[in-house]
Scaffold this active site. Structure first.
Site, PDB file in Angstrom:
ATOM      1  CB  SER A  24     -33.124  33.175 -26.944  1.00 31.38           C
ATOM      2  OG  SER A  24     -32.772  32.803 -25.626  1.00 31.38           O
ATOM      3  CE1 TYR A  42     -27.494  30.715 -25.549  1.00 35.59           C
ATOM      4  CE2 TYR A  42     -29.812  30.628 -24.938  1.00 35.59           C
ATOM      5  CZ  TYR A  42     -28.824  31.013 -25.821  1.00 35.59           C
ATOM      6  OH  TYR A  42     -29.153  31.693 -26.967  1.00 35.59           O
TER       7      TYR A  42
END
Length: 346
Positions: free
Chosen positions: A189, A202
Site C-alpha cells: 500500500s 502495519y
C-alpha cells in the site's frame, strides 16, 4: 537497470560531442523504449493456467477471484480464512463462478493450513491438466493504533499475516512456479513507503514484505529461475474493503495495554480520542466486487504481460505524485505532512 545504462552511454556520447554517435545513441534508446512498450503490452495466453489468491473472503481477494474466474477464464484457487465462521464470501464465490474455481480453507499463519492448501491445489491442477501460474498474497490485517498501545501478540499477528504468512505461502508454491516460470504478486500500500502515526506496525509489516520481495526476486535471478516477483499497490479503498473495519474490538484489546503504560492523563486522553475516531469510522462494507476499472486493468497486466513491471500502482497521477513528493521532503517536513494526513484528534 538496462535503461539506466543506456542513459549513461548516451550522456557519454554527448560529452564527446560526436553528432554521429549522438544520433546512433538516440535511435538505440528509441528502439529500446519501443521494444519495452511492446513487450509490456504483449499478452500471454492464459489457457490451462491457474492462479492462487489468499484472503478471498472479501475485498480485493474476493473481487480478483471473481474477475479471474468469470472474465479472464483462469482456473482459480481461492483461499478463504472464514473469519469467525462467516462463510458469506465462500458461499458467494461458490455460487458465482462456473466450475473453474476451487475453494480452500486457508490460515496463512498456520503451516499445516498452507500444506493442505498446496495439496488441494496440486489435486485440482491435476484434475484440470493445468499448471500453477501465479500466487497472489492478498490476505492482510490492520490495526489503527499507536505501536506502544498494541500488545506484542497484536503486533506479532500483523507480521504473521502480512509478512511471514505471505512469504510462507510463496515459499510453499515456489517449486510449482519455477516449473511454470510463473509469478508471485505481493500486495502492498502507499503507507509501505510512507509510515504514518497509528499505522506504524502495519506499515512495518508491509515494508518488510517489500524488502523480502526484492531480495527474493534477486535470489531467483541468481539461480536462473524465471519467476517474476511483483508488488501491487491497489490504491486506498478503506470504505470498500473490510481491512480497516473492526477497530472497536482492537481498541478493547489495546485499552488493557494502555493501563500499564503510563499514568499520564494526557496519554490516556489521546488514546480515548483516537478510540472515538477509529472505532466506528470504517463500518464493515457490503460483500460485493469492487467497482474499479483501474484495479482490474492493472491486475490483468501483471498476470498476463510477457515482461511485467516489478511494481504496479492503481492510483491517479496526482496521488502518486503527492506520495512521491513526501518521500523527497526533508524529514522534519515529511513528518509534519504525514501527521497532518492522519487528522488525529488533538
Amino acid at each position: 537497470m538496462a535503461l539506466l545504462e543506456y542513459v549513461k552511454q548516451i550522456r557519454s556520447l554527448f560529452d564527446n560531442s560526436n553528432p554521429y554517435c549522438i544520433s546512433v545513441g538516440c535511435v538505440s534508446l528509441l528502439g529500446y523504449l519501443i521494444w519495452r512498450n511492446r513487450s509490456h503490452t504483449s499478452r500471454m495466453d492464459l489457457t490451462k493456467k491457474a492462479i492462487f489468491i489468499s484472503g478471498c473472503d472479501s475485498g480485493f481477494g474476493y473481487s480478483l477471484a471473481l474477475h479471474c474466474a468469470n472474465n479472464l477464464g483462469l482456473l482459480v484457487i481461492a483461499g478463504c480464512y472464514v473469519p469467525g465462521g462467516d462463510e458469506s464470501g465462500w458461499k458467494s464465490l461458490e455460487s458465482s463462478t462456473k466450475g473453474n474455481l476451487k475453494l480452500v480453507h486457508l490460515d496463512v499463519t498456520k503451516s499445516r493450513s498452507i500444506e493442505e492448501a498446496v495439496k488441494a491445489t496440486k489435486a485440482f491442477l491435476h484434475s484440470q491438466e493445468a499448471r500453477l501460474w501465479c500466487v497472489v498474497n492478498n490476505a492482510a490485517v490492520l490495526v489503527f493504533g499507536q505501536a506502544e498501545w498494541q500488545p506484542m501478540d497484536m503486533i506479532r499477528h500483523q507480521f504473521e499475516v502480512n509478512t511471514f504468512g505471505a512469504f510462507a505461502l510463496a515459499k510453499a508454491f515456489l517449486p510449482m512456479l519455477r516449473e511454470s516460470e510463473g509469478r508471485i504478486i505481493n500486495m502492498i500500500s502507499y503507507c509501505t513507503d510512507c509510515p504514518m502515526p497509528t499505522l506504524t506496525v502495519y506499515t512495518a509489516s508491509k515494508a518488510a514484505l517489500k524488502s523480502l520481495s526484492i531480495g527474493l526476486r534477486e535470489e531467483l535471478i541468481t539461480i536462473g529461475a524465471k519467476v517474476d516477483v511483483i508488488l501491487f499497490n491497489p490504491g486506498d479503498h478503506p470504505f470498500e474493503t473490510p481491512l480497516c473495519s473492526g477497530q472497536g474490538a482492537n481498541y478493547e484489546v489495546m485499552e488493557k495495554e494502555v493501563e500499564h503504560i503510563s499514568d499520564s492523563r494526557l496519554f490516556k486522553d489521546h488514546f480515548l480520542r483516537c478510540r472515538e475516531k477509529f472505532a466506528g469510522l470504517f463500518p464493515k462494507p457490503e460483500l460485493k466486487p469492487l467497482d474499479n476499472v483501474g484495479l482490474y486493468h492493472s491486475f490483468e497486466a501483471m498476470i498476463s504481460s510477457r515482461h511485467p513491471d516489478f511494481e504496479y500502482v492503481n492510483s491517479d497521477l496526482i496521488t502518486q505524485g503527492f506520495f512521491g513528493l513526501i518521500k523527497k521532503l526533508p524529514t522534519h517536513w515529511a513528518d509534519k505532512m504525514r501527521i497532518s494526513m492522519m487528522k488525529l484528534p488533538k
